[in-house]
Design an enzyme around this catalytic site. Structure first.
Site, short mmCIF file in Angstrom:
data_model
loop_
_atom_site.label_atom_id
_atom_site.label_comp_id
_atom_site.label_asym_id
_atom_site.label_seq_id
_atom_site.Cartn_x
_atom_site.Cartn_y
_atom_site.Cartn_z
N CYS A 54 44.96 -7.18 -69.94
CA CYS A 54 44.47 -8.29 -69.26
C CYS A 54 43.17 -8.21 -68.80
O CYS A 54 42.86 -7.56 -67.65
CB CYS A 54 45.41 -8.82 -68.14
SG CYS A 54 44.90 -10.32 -67.45
N CYS A 57 42.37 -9.57 -65.36
CA CYS A 57 43.03 -8.90 -64.34
C CYS A 57 42.41 -7.93 -63.54
O CYS A 57 42.29 -7.60 -62.32
CB CYS A 57 44.52 -8.46 -64.53
SG CYS A 57 45.76 -9.90 -65.38
#
Length: 309
Positions: A54, A57
């Site tokens: 991600c 993230c």
């Protein structure tokens, strides 16, 4: 919401992998009770659900870690890789990451999704920690007031709402959102916002001002056409009733200043006309404008000079 560890049996020992000051640690489904639920009974715990693939993230993690450390123990952070630990994320029905949940007293109480800017993350943490940044709130409310004056209802609503998120008891923010609703024609929503104010704040001048504005809306029902009222007042310059009708017509058109002028003219002609109706309406306008407004302060000085001349 009850959160349990995998297999229904939480670990009692914290997961290894905490940083040196104990504010940030790697968590698992099995250690969730020890890492999050129990500590949240004494200090708010943020849970950052992430995954190695991600991108956002990776963008969020260093920012939120820095903000948590800057808070110096006011909150803690637990990071959970959902690829390796899908259980708790499933219970919380997380469908996109990054997702951050805040736990207090063993329960999720707030959260956000996506990689927020550092300033918003700091505000989020400050709100959880009960550390309200009064300066930031005042700046937001001032900006919202300016947007409202320019007719930017969307911008005003956004800033008032953000101020209210930072301080859920802010009378100025509640009043601001109520005024936006009132201007938008949603009197019911405005009334609901006023009713939502904490009991101790219900008499706050900002809220009283909005209530007075709502009452004024009833005052102008059935007001004369503005052009007709202007013409009548011009022909009957010494008629207090004509000046009063002009004041109501101007108020219906949104011209508070012009309405005040006409009411003062009516009071000058006959202060007791119709049981002092002009003076009563004038005072309600001052309440609606706000006691500290220039309109109210100037208008009260002019009224005093008439009454005590």
């Amino acid at each position: 919401m009850e959160i349990i560890g995998a297999g229904g049996q939480p670990q009692t020992q914290p997961q290894a992998g905490a940083d040196g000051d104990g504010l940030i640690r790697e968590g698992t489904d099995q250690s969730f009770m020890a890492d999050v639920i129990e500590p949240s009974k004494t200090v708010p715990v943020l849970v950052d659900f992430w995954a190695p693939w991600c991108g956002p993230c990776r963008q969020l993690t260093p920012v939120i870690e820095a903000a948590v450390r800057a808070a110096k123990g006011a909150v803690k952070l637990v990071k959970i890789n959902i690829d390796e630990n899908p259980g708790i994320a499933g219970q919380l029905r997380i469908q996109s990451i990054p997702a951050v949940f805040a736990f207090q007293n063993g329960q999720p109480v707030d959260g956000f999704m996506g990689a927020l800017p550092e300033s918003q993350i700091k505000q989020f943490i400050a709100r959880l920690a009960g550390d309200v940044d009064e300066g930031a709130i005042e700046e937001l409310i001032a900006r919202a007031e300016a947007a409202l004056a320019e007719g930017d209802l969307g911008g005003a609503a956004q800033d008032f709402a953000q101020a209210l998120q930072m301080d859920k008891e802010s009378a100025e923010a509640i009043a601001g959102l109520a005024r936006v609703s009132l201007i938008s024609g949603d009197a019911d929503q405005a009334r609901a916002l006023l009713d939502s104010a904490p009991e101790a704040k219900k008499t706050h001048p900002a809220l009283a001002s909005v209530r007075a504005s709502m009452e004024l809306a009833g005052e102008v029902e059935g007001a004369d056409d503005l052009a007709a009222a202007e013409a009548r007042a011009g022909k009957a310059a010494k008629d207090p009733e004509a000046q009063f009708s002009l004041a109501r017509a101007r108020l219906a058109a949104g011209d508070m200043t012009g309405s005040v002028d006409a009411l003062l003219a009516s009071i000058t002609l006959d202060r007791d006309w119709n049981e002092a109706a002009a003076r009563q309406l004038l005072l309600r306008i001052f309440d609606a404008a706000g006691p500290a407004s220039e309109l109210a302060k100037t208008g009260r000085r002019r009224l005093s000079s008439i009454l005590f001349a």
